[in-house]
Design a protein around this motif. Structure first.
Motif, PDB file in Angstrom:
ATOM      1  N   GLU A   1      -5.019   3.035  -2.187  1.00  0.00           N
ATOM      2  CA  GLU A   1      -4.015   4.679  -2.329  1.00  0.00           C
ATOM      3  C   GLU A   1      -4.622   5.544  -1.901  1.00  0.00           C
ATOM      4  O   GLU A   1      -4.362   7.347  -1.433  1.00  0.00           O
ATOM      5  CB  GLU A   1      -3.136   4.443  -3.966  1.00  0.00           C
ATOM      6  N   ASN A   2      -6.060   6.065  -2.135  1.00  0.00           N
ATOM      7  CA  ASN A   2      -6.374   6.825  -1.581  1.00  0.00           C
ATOM      8  C   ASN A   2      -8.524   7.101  -1.558  1.00  0.00           C
ATOM      9  O   ASN A   2      -9.204   6.691  -2.729  1.00  0.00           O
ATOM     10  CB  ASN A   2      -6.340   8.642  -3.333  1.00  0.00           C
TER      11      ASN A   2
ATOM     12  N   PRO B   1      -0.357  -0.934   1.445  1.00  0.00           N
ATOM     13  CA  PRO B   1      -1.237  -1.793   1.227  1.00  0.00           C
ATOM     14  C   PRO B   1      -1.931  -3.315   1.079  1.00  0.00           C
ATOM     15  O   PRO B   1      -0.891  -4.204   1.088  1.00  0.00           O
ATOM     16  CB  PRO B   1      -1.931  -1.161  -0.255  1.00  0.00           C
TER      17      PRO B   1
END
Length: 152
Positions: free
Chosen positions: A16-17, A147
């Motif tokens: 996600e980050n 993902p």
């Protein structure tokens, strides 16, 4: 390598980050910072995490139009596929290329600024390879990346 739920949580958060600090990652995953750091290092060493990258929006770079180009090659040999990929992958229009089974051999995802640029790329670059039997171009209305592994 067998992955624990904590490993899966780390992978989901990094997908996600990938810019999360170790402290932020540990807090998000409910682990100690030292444990989180060691888990990430183990995942890198094992080849589970292969890169930490930034995802860039092609539209922000002036290329708002995306398309999928399905390419059929003849003859269907590894050498022909590799030669074709070598011919086209240097073009900045290409976001990614996937070699697949079935009637289609290669699927190209491209981002361009205009329909004219798409046509020029498809006709001049893709079909210029002698091994290309046919192409089919599909406009992308929406692209979402999921993902690879999601925590439960």
């Amino acid at each position: 390598m067998e992955l624990s739920q904590k490993d899966l949580d780390i992978l989901a958060a990094l997908q996600e980050n990938s810019r999360l600090t170790n402290r932020e990652l540990a807090a998000r995953c409910g682990s100690a910072e030292s444990t989180t750091y060691e888990r990430v290092q183990r995942l890198v060493r094992a080849g589970v995490i292969t890169a930490f990258t930034a995802e860039v929006d092609p539209a922000a770079l002036g290329r708002p139009m995306q398309a999928m180009i399905a390419v059929r090659l003849r003859p269907q040999t590894e050498e022909v596929v590799q030669r074709f990929l070598h011919t086209v992958l240097d073009d900045p229009c290409i976001l990614d290329a996937t070699v697949i089974s079935g009637e289609i051999d290669v699927l190209l995802r491209v981002a361009v600024s205009t329909p004219e640029q798409l046509r020029t790329f498809a006709w001049r670059k893709v079909t210029s390879a002698r091994s290309v039997q046919s192409i089919t171009t599909h406009l992308v209305y929406e692209y979402r990346r999921r993902p690879v592994c999601m925590s439960t």
